[in-house]
Design an enzyme around this catalytic site. Sequence first.
Site, mmCIF file in Angstrom:
data_model
loop_
_atom_site.group_PDB
_atom_site.id
_atom_site.type_symbol
_atom_site.label_atom_id
_atom_site.label_comp_id
_atom_site.label_asym_id
_atom_site.label_seq_id
_atom_site.Cartn_x
_atom_site.Cartn_y
_atom_site.Cartn_z
ATOM 1 N N ARG A 7 0.847 -1.190 0.000
ATOM 2 C CA ARG A 7 0.000 0.000 0.000
ATOM 3 C C ARG A 7 0.883 1.241 0.000
ATOM 4 N NH1 ARG A 7 -1.984 0.916 4.302
ATOM 5 N NH2 ARG A 7 -1.353 -0.809 5.622
ATOM 6 N N TYR A 29 -1.258 -3.637 -6.866
ATOM 7 C CA TYR A 29 -1.015 -4.455 -5.676
ATOM 8 C C TYR A 29 -2.054 -4.287 -4.577
ATOM 9 C CZ TYR A 29 2.016 -7.329 -2.797
ATOM 10 O OH TYR A 29 2.542 -8.364 -2.064
ATOM 11 N N GLY A 30 -2.458 -5.380 -4.005
ATOM 12 C CA GLY A 30 -3.197 -5.426 -2.744
ATOM 13 C C GLY A 30 -4.219 -4.330 -2.533
ATOM 14 N N GLY A 31 -4.096 -3.699 -1.377
ATOM 15 C CA GLY A 31 -5.064 -2.684 -0.971
ATOM 16 C C GLY A 31 -5.144 -1.490 -1.916
ATOM 17 N N LYS A 91 -9.433 -2.114 1.900
ATOM 18 C CA LYS A 91 -9.148 -0.930 2.734
ATOM 19 C C LYS A 91 -9.903 0.299 2.229
ATOM 20 C CE LYS A 91 -6.059 -3.258 5.083
ATOM 21 N NZ LYS A 91 -6.349 -3.707 6.452
ATOM 22 N N HIS A 122 -11.104 -1.756 11.760
ATOM 23 C CA HIS A 122 -9.987 -2.608 11.351
ATOM 24 C C HIS A 122 -9.791 -3.674 12.432
ATOM 25 C CE1 HIS A 122 -5.446 -2.627 10.078
ATOM 26 N NE2 HIS A 122 -6.120 -3.554 9.463
ATOM 27 N N SER A 147 -0.524 -3.154 12.320
ATOM 28 C CA SER A 147 0.194 -4.195 11.566
ATOM 29 C C SER A 147 1.325 -4.781 12.413
ATOM 30 C CB SER A 147 0.789 -3.608 10.293
ATOM 31 O OG SER A 147 -0.210 -2.979 9.560
ATOM 32 N N ALA A 148 1.643 -6.029 12.152
ATOM 33 C CA ALA A 148 2.770 -6.740 12.778
ATOM 34 C C ALA A 148 2.572 -7.001 14.271
ATOM 35 C CB ALA A 148 4.088 -6.003 12.545
ATOM 36 N N CYS A 149 1.319 -7.109 14.710
ATOM 37 C CA CYS A 149 1.054 -7.439 16.114
ATOM 38 C C CYS A 149 0.330 -8.780 16.245
ATOM 39 C CB CYS A 149 0.238 -6.342 16.770
ATOM 40 S SG CYS A 149 1.155 -4.808 16.974
ATOM 41 N N LYS A 185 -2.374 -10.097 14.354
ATOM 42 C CA LYS A 185 -3.830 -10.082 14.234
ATOM 43 C C LYS A 185 -4.367 -11.369 13.603
ATOM 44 C CE LYS A 185 -7.056 -6.733 12.451
ATOM 45 N NZ LYS A 185 -6.902 -5.968 11.219
ATOM 46 N N THR A 186 -3.755 -11.778 12.499
ATOM 47 C CA THR A 186 -4.221 -13.009 11.844
ATOM 48 C C THR A 186 -3.987 -14.211 12.757
ATOM 49 O OG1 THR A 186 -3.787 -12.000 9.704
ATOM 50 C CG2 THR A 186 -4.083 -14.372 9.705
ATOM 51 N N ASP A 209 -9.562 -9.262 9.481
ATOM 52 C CA ASP A 209 -9.058 -7.902 9.195
ATOM 53 C C ASP A 209 -10.082 -6.787 9.419
ATOM 54 O OD1 ASP A 209 -6.855 -6.292 8.365
ATOM 55 O OD2 ASP A 209 -7.744 -6.075 6.385
ATOM 56 N N ASN A 262 6.505 -8.291 2.427
ATOM 57 C CA ASN A 262 5.053 -8.064 2.323
ATOM 58 C C ASN A 262 4.416 -9.004 1.292
ATOM 59 O OD1 ASN A 262 2.623 -6.646 3.040
ATOM 60 N ND2 ASN A 262 2.769 -5.453 1.154
ATOM 61 N N ARG A 269 2.178 -11.888 -0.155
ATOM 62 C CA ARG A 269 0.814 -12.139 0.324
ATOM 63 C C ARG A 269 0.247 -13.445 -0.203
ATOM 64 N NH1 ARG A 269 -1.725 -8.127 3.749
ATOM 65 N NH2 ARG A 269 -0.169 -6.481 3.858
ATOM 66 N N GLY A 310 -1.134 -19.526 20.935
ATOM 67 C CA GLY A 310 -2.308 -20.220 21.485
ATOM 68 C C GLY A 310 -2.581 -19.883 22.944
ATOM 69 N N ASN A 329 -2.553 -17.151 24.313
ATOM 70 C CA ASN A 329 -3.363 -15.933 24.482
ATOM 71 C C ASN A 329 -4.817 -16.272 24.800
ATOM 72 O OD1 ASN A 329 -1.101 -14.405 24.006
ATOM 73 N ND2 ASN A 329 -1.507 -14.141 21.823
#
Length: 597
Positions: free
Chosen positions: A76, A214-216, A223, A243, A265-267, A269-270, A290, A380, A382, A507, A509
């Site tokens: 993005r 690309y992507g978003g 997004k 989000h 991002s990068a925490c 989420k998925t 997402d 990045n 995907r 797991g 968490n």
Amino acid sequence: MSIGENAPTKNAEILQWVEEVAALTTPDKVEWSDGSKEEWSRLAQLCVDGGSAQWLNSEKRPNSLLFRSVPADVARVEGRTYICSEKEADAGPTNNWCDPVEMKKTLTDISKGCMKGRTMYVIPFAMGPMGGPVTQYGIEISDSPYVVINMQIMARVSLDVYTEIEKKGYVKCVHTVGYPLADGQEDVSWPCNEEKYITHFPSENMIWSFGSGYGGNALLGKKCFALRIASTMAKKEGWMAEHMLILRLTNPEGKNYHVAAAFPSACGKTNLAMLQSTVEGWKVECIGDDIAWMKQGPDGRLYAINPEAGFFGVAPGTSMASNPMALKSLDENCIFTNVALTDDGDVWWEDMDGPVPSHLIDWKGNDWTPESGEKAAHPNARFTAPAAQCPVICPDWEKTEGVPIDVFIFGGRRTSIVPLVHEAFDFAHGAYLGATAASEPTAAALDVKAIRRDPYAMLPFCGYDMGDYMQHWLDMGEKLGDKAPKCFYVNWFRKTAEGKWLWPGFGDNSRVLKWMCERVEGTVGAQETAIGMIPNEGDIDLTGLDVSAEDMAELLKVDTAEWKSELDSVKGHLERFGDTCPKGMMDQYEALKARLG
Ligand code: OXD
Ligand code: MN
């Protein structure tokens, strides 16, 4: 060019719009996408025949494709993303703004003939289950077959959308890679333009994207529509476009709880969306990874849907160890972009399980060995995967009315100061926790200055003034009253002074999620601290887990001096929004300051 004859709709306004875009961009052909399997296979093969994709080994990864973009088009482009509201102030201090008339002129100028030599696809799509009360519709015009086949996975592409549009309207989305072909000119494998514009016109529910494939930037349902445009609709209409991942937890008695969680991002989420519970008898199912659209239901509670139909996830780092359920979603029918290719025709990326292959073709199409000194997959890179393929997808993930949300979670990556979990005193305090959420860059030291505040993880995705967005959260709290979800703030990333992770994460968490559900139920207590409620010793279920009592105490420690040292940064963050920073947020800040003493 007459585009009306084989059009699947008689809607004069749609036909006129498509005609206008075609007249401006002069494609060789217009194709009305129908979302069928036949269409997916035909366009996938077209991409392969044209040299922009290759089929993966069908025994290893059936019906799946690999695309490689170019270094100039891998993510993005926030710097080229604009909110073109009528008034500059309505975009707020955190968005790029451009006058809508001026932006349309710029885009019209650069779009003249930009689809020459290409086919223009008209893609009707639903964000959310067809016909649902929260679902919205869009039409994306694009000159990229890559976009069509990705949209077929990420959204619900169907001719039935035209019928729904008559009742509910639609968002106009125009996308071009901005790479016209002169007569006889051969195409490149990843067409795009050096100049890029990702633009939003909230007062017209319109998106216009130029120059990126690309992507978003290109899959405009995600997004651009589901967050930036939808957030402006939601503000006007009194609902929420967030989000957030959505998951269902089921306790041993079979009771369901629904959680929506926002992380920058990068925490992870998925990973959280598809987590495998380590607590005996507790089950987690994924509803979305997402985006959440949420509306108050007839019973007064807040109901959430996942507007998307697929996962557009970051591949590197996804492994059987970090997220087996994501990996298992990728067995077939997927599109991979910028991952590496193995010698037996399968995909590979950094931190995948097993030994590192001795030879690969990297994301740039070059030979790669472990000695190459470069990443084989782009960081990045995907995957685009149908959500239905996730082994832990919730049976109710497509329920049209959505699922009732019990818990909101905010969080970020903080190596110090912020405890494993704390609960907001009430919804307005929860809205403040979301508004001031902060994260450290992944490699950051214990440097407070390095933290980035990302309200509700929406900084790059909010379609209007972020201060007004904070007010919208407070307003939703008023509207939901005692039916509002309970709000929590988590930090899985706290470290010891020596730099050791204090919490195992992944797991485990689920142990923290269990505590939240018990708080909802009122079956466990909590201690009051200056920043919120934290678990009492022994209330987080640690059965079978090797975390010492000292580490647990450290994980839940609230050091008032440390929190005081952050007050200036919070105040500066809120003051950035000037007049639009809600009084309610400043009140929360002052109350926190007073509690810290
Ligand atoms: C995403 C993002 O790609 O948040 O989902 O950047
Ligand atoms: Mn996201």
